[in-house]
Design a protein around this motif. Structure first.
Motif, mmCIF file in Angstrom:
data_model
loop_
_atom_site.group_PDB
_atom_site.id
_atom_site.type_symbol
_atom_site.label_atom_id
_atom_site.label_comp_id
_atom_site.label_asym_id
_atom_site.label_seq_id
_atom_site.Cartn_x
_atom_site.Cartn_y
_atom_site.Cartn_z
ATOM 1 N N SER A 52 0.955 -1.164 -0.030
ATOM 2 C CA SER A 52 0.033 0.013 0.002
ATOM 3 C C SER A 52 0.882 1.140 -0.020
ATOM 4 C CB SER A 52 -0.921 0.092 1.274
ATOM 5 O OG SER A 52 -1.866 -0.910 1.132
ATOM 6 N N LEU A 53 0.307 2.229 -0.954
ATOM 7 C CA LEU A 53 0.987 3.679 -0.755
ATOM 8 C C LEU A 53 -0.055 4.584 0.038
ATOM 9 C CD1 LEU A 53 2.461 3.795 -4.305
ATOM 10 C CD2 LEU A 53 3.721 3.703 -2.203
ATOM 11 N N VAL A 54 0.334 5.234 1.065
ATOM 12 C CA VAL A 54 -0.818 6.027 1.839
ATOM 13 C C VAL A 54 -0.093 7.378 1.909
ATOM 14 C CG1 VAL A 54 -1.639 3.900 2.912
ATOM 15 C CG2 VAL A 54 0.265 5.487 4.044
ATOM 16 N N GLY A 55 -1.096 8.201 2.193
ATOM 17 C CA GLY A 55 -0.506 9.727 2.598
ATOM 18 C C GLY A 55 -1.695 10.873 2.216
ATOM 19 N N GLU A 56 -1.176 12.041 2.333
ATOM 20 C CA GLU A 56 -2.533 12.913 1.941
ATOM 21 C C GLU A 56 -2.778 13.202 0.581
ATOM 22 O OE1 GLU A 56 -1.880 16.675 5.392
ATOM 23 O OE2 GLU A 56 0.206 15.751 4.720
ATOM 24 N N SER A 57 -3.785 13.936 0.208
ATOM 25 C CA SER A 57 -3.985 14.130 -1.203
ATOM 26 C C SER A 57 -2.816 15.040 -1.649
ATOM 27 C CB SER A 57 -5.269 14.964 -1.183
ATOM 28 O OG SER A 57 -6.493 13.902 -0.787
ATOM 29 N N GLU A 209 -6.724 -14.536 -2.877
ATOM 30 C CA GLU A 209 -6.477 -15.870 -2.414
ATOM 31 C C GLU A 209 -6.583 -16.955 -3.490
ATOM 32 O OE1 GLU A 209 -8.678 -16.304 1.186
ATOM 33 O OE2 GLU A 209 -7.646 -14.941 2.240
ATOM 34 N N GLU A 210 -7.582 -16.681 -4.447
ATOM 35 C CA GLU A 210 -7.931 -17.534 -5.308
ATOM 36 C C GLU A 210 -6.979 -17.819 -6.401
ATOM 37 O OE1 GLU A 210 -11.807 -19.038 -7.881
ATOM 38 O OE2 GLU A 210 -12.093 -17.192 -6.646
ATOM 39 N N PHE A 211 -6.711 -16.402 -6.979
ATOM 40 C CA PHE A 211 -5.635 -16.383 -8.346
ATOM 41 C C PHE A 211 -4.255 -15.954 -7.872
ATOM 42 C CE2 PHE A 211 -10.075 -15.614 -9.490
ATOM 43 C CZ PHE A 211 -10.392 -16.846 -10.217
ATOM 44 N N GLY A 212 -3.767 -15.797 -6.705
ATOM 45 C CA GLY A 212 -2.767 -15.384 -6.192
ATOM 46 C C GLY A 212 -2.313 -14.098 -6.790
ATOM 47 N N LEU A 213 -3.151 -13.158 -6.738
ATOM 48 C CA LEU A 213 -2.870 -11.979 -7.373
ATOM 49 C C LEU A 213 -1.976 -11.012 -6.375
ATOM 50 C CD1 LEU A 213 -6.593 -11.080 -8.291
ATOM 51 C CD2 LEU A 213 -4.911 -11.741 -9.670
ATOM 52 N N THR A 214 -1.585 -10.080 -7.036
ATOM 53 C CA THR A 214 -0.423 -8.824 -6.216
ATOM 54 C C THR A 214 -1.240 -7.560 -6.388
ATOM 55 O OG1 THR A 214 1.484 -10.382 -6.772
ATOM 56 C CG2 THR A 214 1.616 -8.140 -5.876
ATOM 57 N N TYR A 215 -1.318 -7.066 -5.260
ATOM 58 C CA TYR A 215 -1.819 -5.685 -5.317
ATOM 59 C C TYR A 215 -0.990 -4.473 -4.948
ATOM 60 C CZ TYR A 215 -6.465 -8.028 -5.431
ATOM 61 O OH TYR A 215 -7.542 -8.868 -5.595
ATOM 62 N N ILE A 216 -1.073 -3.375 -5.590
ATOM 63 C CA ILE A 216 -0.499 -2.224 -5.302
ATOM 64 C C ILE A 216 -1.757 -1.356 -4.905
ATOM 65 C CG2 ILE A 216 0.834 0.022 -5.766
ATOM 66 C CD1 ILE A 216 2.349 -1.850 -7.716
ATOM 67 N N PHE A 217 -2.039 -0.843 -3.468
ATOM 68 C CA PHE A 217 -3.133 -0.589 -3.148
ATOM 69 C C PHE A 217 -2.910 1.003 -2.753
ATOM 70 C CE2 PHE A 217 -6.666 0.231 -0.220
ATOM 71 C CZ PHE A 217 -7.887 -0.385 -0.734
ATOM 72 N N ILE A 218 -3.427 1.884 -3.259
ATOM 73 C CA ILE A 218 -3.134 3.314 -3.051
ATOM 74 C C ILE A 218 -4.541 3.947 -2.245
ATOM 75 C CG2 ILE A 218 -3.252 5.595 -4.113
ATOM 76 C CD1 ILE A 218 -1.951 3.995 -6.675
ATOM 77 N N SER A 219 -4.248 4.425 -1.155
ATOM 78 C CA SER A 219 -5.402 5.012 -0.506
ATOM 79 C C SER A 219 -4.902 6.182 0.708
ATOM 80 C CB SER A 219 -6.003 3.767 0.311
ATOM 81 O OG SER A 219 -7.110 4.242 1.076
ATOM 82 N N HIS A 220 -5.809 6.892 1.260
ATOM 83 C CA HIS A 220 -5.629 7.843 2.204
ATOM 84 C C HIS A 220 -6.573 7.372 3.398
ATOM 85 C CE1 HIS A 220 -9.254 9.327 0.397
ATOM 86 N NE2 HIS A 220 -9.878 9.686 1.562
ATOM 87 N N ASP A 221 -7.150 6.304 3.123
ATOM 88 C CA ASP A 221 -7.871 5.620 4.494
ATOM 89 C C ASP A 221 -7.281 4.658 5.323
ATOM 90 O OD1 ASP A 221 -9.829 4.561 6.212
ATOM 91 O OD2 ASP A 221 -11.537 4.718 4.484
ATOM 92 N N LEU A 222 -6.458 5.019 6.308
ATOM 93 C CA LEU A 222 -5.583 4.047 7.107
ATOM 94 C C LEU A 222 -6.338 3.024 7.780
ATOM 95 C CD1 LEU A 222 -3.393 6.649 8.900
ATOM 96 C CD2 LEU A 222 -2.967 5.469 6.636
#
Length: 335
Positions: A52-57, A209-222
């Motif tokens: 995950s990448l987090v931070g202010e707008s 879990e089903e397909f072994g996916l990799t996520y880069i999750f971008i959010s400001h909601d901790l």
């Protein structure tokens, strides 16, 4: 043990990524400066994890994601996918790279073409990449809809006939249609109701879990980030200031900015709320057109010293997984 082994395999490597947008002005429209949206960012993403990448707008997290998806071209830096340097890729290799990195956009209302049916929206990437025959594509579209909780009755409807949560399910189906190595989730639930958010987050985890996916999750909601992430990178003014496992970042944050971010997360339990001190930062985020010298956070940091105003902090490794860019942490002044 198998899950742990999967999450140590490096899939994506980013080195010194920069994205500067030129500022033009004057009589002849020459370049007078630049907006440093992403400024020297480096990290790795492991197979099967959620990073995950987090931070202010305005901190540069979405621009980083756009650079990784090659929706915008980086100003400099290197991106490696499966040890292949994307900047050295020819046209054919770049097409394969774009197939292997897909994106789920923030706004489910503007990310789907209103003139196309769901059948055509999901068929288009399969046709472009030569997935198979017409019947195979038809079966794949139906399978994708079922994976995200929709059905054959939705295939010939248009986007305006769906709710926001259903539209985002279609966006998720489109992202997984080509079996990508990495999916960039650019604030995929921030425009939705809280009850719908939890449904989609659980859907993303089930698909992972089903397909072994990799996520880069971008959010400001901790609170969302804590629920879904394996590792977290905190960004401020185009730079990563702290990076570590989710547990380390949320239970033992080191950088003053990370501490301030976490103190702003709402707590439902009133007893716990009274025990936690709220950190309120003074001043505004500096402009990326003219970032301050030294540590980019020193203009708002309550612990700043003279070295913070003059010298850019290097990455200090606390342990194998946890790193921070802060003079005070490196010198042992705060921990």
């Amino acid at each position: 043990m198998l899950e742990q082994a999967v999450k140590t395999e490096e899939l994506l490597k980013v080195e010194n990524l920069k994205k500067y947008y030129p500022i033009r002005g004057g009589v002849f429209g020459g370049i007078t400066g630049s907006v440093k949206a992403v400024d020297d960012v480096s990290f790795t993403v492991r197979k099967g994890e959620t990073f995950s990448l987090v931070g202010e707008s305005g901190c540069g997290k979405s621009t980083t994601g756009m650079c990784l998806a090659r929706l915008v071209d980086p100003s400099s830096g290197k991106i490696y996918l499966n040890n292949a340097n994307i900047h050295e890729a020819n046209k054919s290799a770049l097409k394969q790279y774009r197939r292997n990195i897909q994106i789920i956009f923030q706004d489910p209302y503007s990310s789907l073409n209103p003139k196309l049916t769901i059948r055509k929206i999901l068929s288009e990437p399969l046709l472009i990449n030569g997935y198979g025959s017409k019947l195979e594509i038809e079966n794949r579209v139906l399978s994708l809809l079922e994976m995200v909780g929709l059905g054959s009755q939705h295939m010939d409807r248009y986007p305006h006939e769906f709710s926001g949560g259903q539209r985002q399910r279609i966006g998720i189906a489109r992202a997984i249609s080509l079996n990508p190595d990495i999916i960039i989730c650019d604030e995929p639930v921030s425009a939705l109701d809280v009850s719908i958010q939890s449904q989609l987050l659980n859907l993303l985890k089930d698909l992972q879990e089903e397909f072994g996916l990799t996520y880069i999750f971008i959010s400001h909601d901790l609170s969302v980030v804590e629920h879904i992430s394996d590792r977290v990178a905190v960004m401020y003014l185009g730079k990563i200031v702290e990076m570590g496992t989710t547990k380390e970042i949320f239970e033992s944050p080191k950088h003053p900015y990370t501490r301030a971010l976490l103190s702003s997360v709402p707590i439902a339990n009133p007893k716990t709320k009274l025990m936690r001190k709220r950190i309120i930062l003074e001043g505004d985020v500096p402009s990326p057109k003219n970032p301050p010298p030294g540590c980019s956070f020193h203009t708002r940091c309550p612990f700043k010293t003279e070295i913070c105003e003059k010298s850019i902090p290097s990455e200090f490794q606390i342990n194998k997984e946890h790193s921070v860019s802060c003079h005070l942490v490196e010198n042992g002044a705060i921990f």
